[in-house]
Design an enzyme around this catalytic site. Sequence first.
Site, PDB file in Angstrom:
ATOM      1  N   TYR A   1      -2.598   0.101  10.388  1.00 11.39           N
ATOM      2  CA  TYR A   1      -2.625  -0.864   9.182  1.00 11.39           C
ATOM      3  C   TYR A   1      -3.650  -0.651   8.109  1.00 11.39           C
ATOM      4  CZ  TYR A   1      -1.556  -5.525   7.382  1.00 11.39           C
ATOM      5  OH  TYR A   1      -0.796  -6.585   6.747  1.00 11.39           O
TER       6      TYR A   1
ATOM      7  N   LYS B   1      -6.211  -7.407   3.583  1.00  9.30           N
ATOM      8  CA  LYS B   1      -6.267  -8.669   4.307  1.00  9.30           C
ATOM      9  C   LYS B   1      -7.392  -9.457   4.560  1.00  9.30           C
ATOM     10  CE  LYS B   1      -1.505  -8.880   4.326  1.00  9.30           C
ATOM     11  NZ  LYS B   1      -0.458  -9.408   3.376  1.00  9.30           N
TER      12      LYS B   1
ATOM     13  N   ALA C   1       0.806  -1.181   0.080  1.00 10.08           N
ATOM     14  CA  ALA C   1      -0.121  -0.135   0.105  1.00 10.08           C
ATOM     15  C   ALA C   1       0.779   1.175  -0.095  1.00 10.08           C
ATOM     16  CB  ALA C   1      -0.808  -0.020   1.110  1.00 10.08           C
TER      17      ALA C   1
HETATM   18  P1  NAD Z   1       8.978  -7.829   2.036  1.00 12.70           P
HETATM   19  O1  NAD Z   1       8.952  -6.516   1.792  1.00 12.70           O
HETATM   20  O2  NAD Z   1      10.300  -8.675   2.122  1.00 12.70           O
HETATM   21  O3  NAD Z   1       7.996  -8.677   1.130  1.00 12.70           O
HETATM   22  C1  NAD Z   1       7.079  -8.014   0.393  1.00 12.70           C
HETATM   23  C2  NAD Z   1       7.210  -8.472  -1.155  1.00 12.70           C
HETATM   24  O4  NAD Z   1       6.034  -7.809  -1.862  1.00 12.70           O
HETATM   25  C3  NAD Z   1       8.460  -7.721  -1.510  1.00 12.70           C
HETATM   26  O5  NAD Z   1       9.324  -8.798  -2.118  1.00 12.70           O
HETATM   27  C4  NAD Z   1       8.006  -6.978  -2.877  1.00 12.70           C
HETATM   28  O6  NAD Z   1       8.875  -6.672  -3.903  1.00 12.70           O
HETATM   29  C5  NAD Z   1       6.772  -7.487  -3.216  1.00 12.70           C
HETATM   30  N1  NAD Z   1       5.931  -6.866  -3.938  1.00 12.70           N
HETATM   31  C6  NAD Z   1       5.259  -5.529  -3.806  1.00 12.70           C
HETATM   32  N2  NAD Z   1       4.847  -5.035  -4.849  1.00 12.70           N
HETATM   33  C7  NAD Z   1       4.811  -5.970  -5.836  1.00 12.70           C
HETATM   34  C8  NAD Z   1       4.470  -6.173  -7.173  1.00 12.70           C
HETATM   35  N3  NAD Z   1       3.675  -5.234  -7.814  1.00 12.70           N
HETATM   36  N4  NAD Z   1       4.737  -7.238  -7.807  1.00 12.70           N
HETATM   37  C9  NAD Z   1       5.519  -8.152  -7.359  1.00 12.70           C
HETATM   38  N5  NAD Z   1       5.925  -8.261  -6.204  1.00 12.70           N
HETATM   39  C10 NAD Z   1       5.752  -6.962  -5.516  1.00 12.70           C
HETATM   40  O7  NAD Z   1       8.143  -8.046   3.482  1.00 12.70           O
HETATM   41  P2  NAD Z   1       7.358  -9.322   4.126  1.00 12.70           P
HETATM   42  O8  NAD Z   1       7.084  -8.748   5.601  1.00 12.70           O
HETATM   43  O9  NAD Z   1       8.100 -10.509   4.026  1.00 12.70           O
HETATM   44  O10 NAD Z   1       6.012  -9.417   3.473  1.00 12.70           O
HETATM   45  C11 NAD Z   1       5.478 -10.544   2.814  1.00 12.70           C
HETATM   46  C12 NAD Z   1       4.135 -10.655   3.096  1.00 12.70           C
HETATM   47  O11 NAD Z   1       3.889 -11.217   4.455  1.00 12.70           O
HETATM   48  C13 NAD Z   1       3.236  -9.530   2.658  1.00 12.70           C
HETATM   49  O12 NAD Z   1       1.982 -10.095   2.270  1.00 12.70           O
HETATM   50  C14 NAD Z   1       2.842  -9.190   4.190  1.00 12.70           C
HETATM   51  O13 NAD Z   1       1.604  -8.405   4.256  1.00 12.70           O
HETATM   52  C15 NAD Z   1       2.963 -10.241   4.941  1.00 12.70           C
HETATM   53  N6  NAD Z   1       3.100 -10.163   6.408  1.00 12.70           N
HETATM   54  C16 NAD Z   1       4.215  -9.622   6.883  1.00 12.70           C
HETATM   55  C17 NAD Z   1       4.229  -9.537   8.438  1.00 12.70           C
HETATM   56  C18 NAD Z   1       5.288  -8.844   9.057  1.00 12.70           C
HETATM   57  O14 NAD Z   1       5.420  -8.401   9.843  1.00 12.70           O
HETATM   58  N7  NAD Z   1       6.632  -8.508   8.283  1.00 12.70           N
HETATM   59  C19 NAD Z   1       3.191 -10.110   9.012  1.00 12.70           C
HETATM   60  C20 NAD Z   1       2.155 -10.727   8.554  1.00 12.70           C
HETATM   61  C21 NAD Z   1       2.202 -10.715   7.474  1.00 12.70           C
HETATM   62  O1  0WE Z   2       1.539  -6.632   5.855  1.00  9.83           O
HETATM   63  C1  0WE Z   2       2.582  -5.858   6.549  1.00  9.83           C
HETATM   64  C2  0WE Z   2       3.463  -4.775   5.742  1.00  9.83           C
HETATM   65  C3  0WE Z   2       2.144  -3.997   4.853  1.00  9.83           C
HETATM   66  C4  0WE Z   2       2.993  -2.907   4.138  1.00  9.83           C
HETATM   67  C5  0WE Z   2       3.847  -1.992   4.589  1.00  9.83           C
HETATM   68  C6  0WE Z   2       4.628  -1.011   3.828  1.00  9.83           C
HETATM   69  C7  0WE Z   2       5.663   0.045   4.359  1.00  9.83           C
HETATM   70  C8  0WE Z   2       6.571   0.443   3.251  1.00  9.83           C
HETATM   71  C9  0WE Z   2       2.375  -2.664   2.736  1.00  9.83           C
HETATM   72  N1  0WE Z   2       3.082  -1.805   2.267  1.00  9.83           N
HETATM   73  C10 0WE Z   2       3.869  -0.848   2.519  1.00  9.83           C
HETATM   74  N2  0WE Z   2       4.373   0.321   1.964  1.00  9.83           N
HETATM   75  C11 0WE Z   2       5.325   0.991   1.941  1.00  9.83           C
HETATM   76  O2  0WE Z   2       5.721   1.890   1.402  1.00  9.83           O
HETATM   77  N3  0WE Z   2       2.737  -6.008   7.797  1.00  9.83           N
HETATM   78  C12 0WE Z   2       1.972  -6.914   8.607  1.00  9.83           C
HETATM   79  C13 0WE Z   2       3.638  -5.340   8.524  1.00  9.83           C
HETATM   80  C14 0WE Z   2       3.183  -4.147   9.112  1.00  9.83           C
HETATM   81  O3  0WE Z   2       2.774  -3.154   8.649  1.00  9.83           O
HETATM   82  C15 0WE Z   2       2.127  -2.086   9.479  1.00  9.83           C
HETATM   83  C16 0WE Z   2       1.992  -2.773  10.545  1.00  9.83           C
HETATM   84  C17 0WE Z   2       2.522  -3.996  10.669  1.00  9.83           C
HETATM   85  C18 0WE Z   2       2.512  -5.184  11.550  1.00  9.83           C
HETATM   86  C19 0WE Z   2       1.671  -0.764   9.076  1.00  9.83           C
HETATM   87  C20 0WE Z   2       0.986  -0.142  10.075  1.00  9.83           C
HETATM   88  C21 0WE Z   2       0.846  -0.739  11.306  1.00  9.83           C
HETATM   89  C22 0WE Z   2       1.304  -2.121  11.646  1.00  9.83           C
END
Ligand code: NAD
Ligand code: 0WE
Length: 264
Positions: A155, A162, A95
């Site tokens: 979020y 989600k 986002a």
């Molecule tokens: P990350 O940034 O390593 O992974 C996110 C990925 O999305 C990146 O590889 C990015 O290149 C890819 N992406 C974004 N836009 C794209 C596009 N247009 N085309 C192809 N790929 C694209 O971060 P992460 O935390 O490993 O996130 C992976 C998943 O896990 C996400 O769905 C995130 O919402 C979810 N998630 C993350 C957490 C957390 O706390 N990090 C917790 C629960 C769920």
């Molecule tokens: O799903 C996620 C990451 C979501 C995410 C984060 C970013 C940051 C940088 C999606 N898009 C962007 N775009 C950016 O430019 N999580 C579960 C990790 C996360 O993100 C949050 C959280 C948590 C937890 C954002 C706000 C509040 C809590």
Amino acid sequence: MKLLAGKTALIFGIANKRSIAWGIAQAFHRHGAQLGFSYAGPALERRVRPLAESLGVTFVEPCDVSSDEEIARVAEKAEQVFGGVDILVHSIGFANRDELQGPYYNTSREGFHLAMDISVYSFTALARAFQPLLRPGGALLTLTYYGGDKVAPNYNVMGVAKAALEASTRYLAYDFGPQNVRVNAISAGPIRTLAAAGVGGFKAMYKQFVDFAPLQQEITIDDVGNTAVYLCSDMAAKTTGEVVFVDCGYNILAVPAPREMLGR
Ligand code: NAD
Ligand code: 0WE
């Protein structure tokens, strides 16, 4: 025991060594899967290539999941190289940063559409493009967060996305059932990845998570990888349409409170 021997898995969403998708890739590799990676675009190639090489992975293809043409191209390539696919992992969410702060009602129409396109629709688009390639006994997996069930401050539109992603998981599970392909989601607790970097208040949220969660530990990408192995292996042969929490039990709490406050 190698749970994924003889299976081919395509993993979408590795950005760097902190990515949840990388934790999944390493766990799949340990369990004997043949792997292919897809990353978002040219800027990420120099990070993803070395990671792929370290596991001996040669299928490494760019794919911006907002493009149906790019998705179709990766599916064609996978068919040429592997013939078919057993496992597809979607670990992608996005986002605009300015939508992840302030009141949810300030979400713009454009920002809403973008978050839904990249974080929700792309899973369905991948499922459709790969449907003819998916072998019986196969599995699709996506990553979600508890902010899709309950309000997580800031979020915002990602929480709404989600919720829709989890609903998509159930509808896809229904569609793919007759093909004996399972579709599940992992709801991971907070992990310090690129997508979590610079998120306002993430550090404080992360700390209180460890204080409140029943297991009182951090979540790692290896923890998520191990559960991904289970869900995509024959060990979970009769589980589909589910959201499995890997969150140290945080989601079972009605009242989060640090133990010392309760004198335990
Ligand atoms: P990350 O940034 O390593 O992974 C996110 C990925 O999305 C990146 O590889 C990015 O290149 C890819 N992406 C974004 N836009 C794209 C596009 N247009 N085309 C192809 N790929 C694209 O971060 P992460 O935390 O490993 O996130 C992976 C998943 O896990 C996400 O769905 C995130 O919402 C979810 N998630 C993350 C957490 C957390 O706390 N990090 C917790 C629960 C769920
Ligand atoms: O799903 C996620 C990451 C979501 C995410 C984060 C970013 C940051 C940088 C999606 N898009 C962007 N775009 C950016 O430019 N999580 C579960 C990790 C996360 O993100 C949050 C959280 C948590 C937890 C954002 C706000 C509040 C809590």
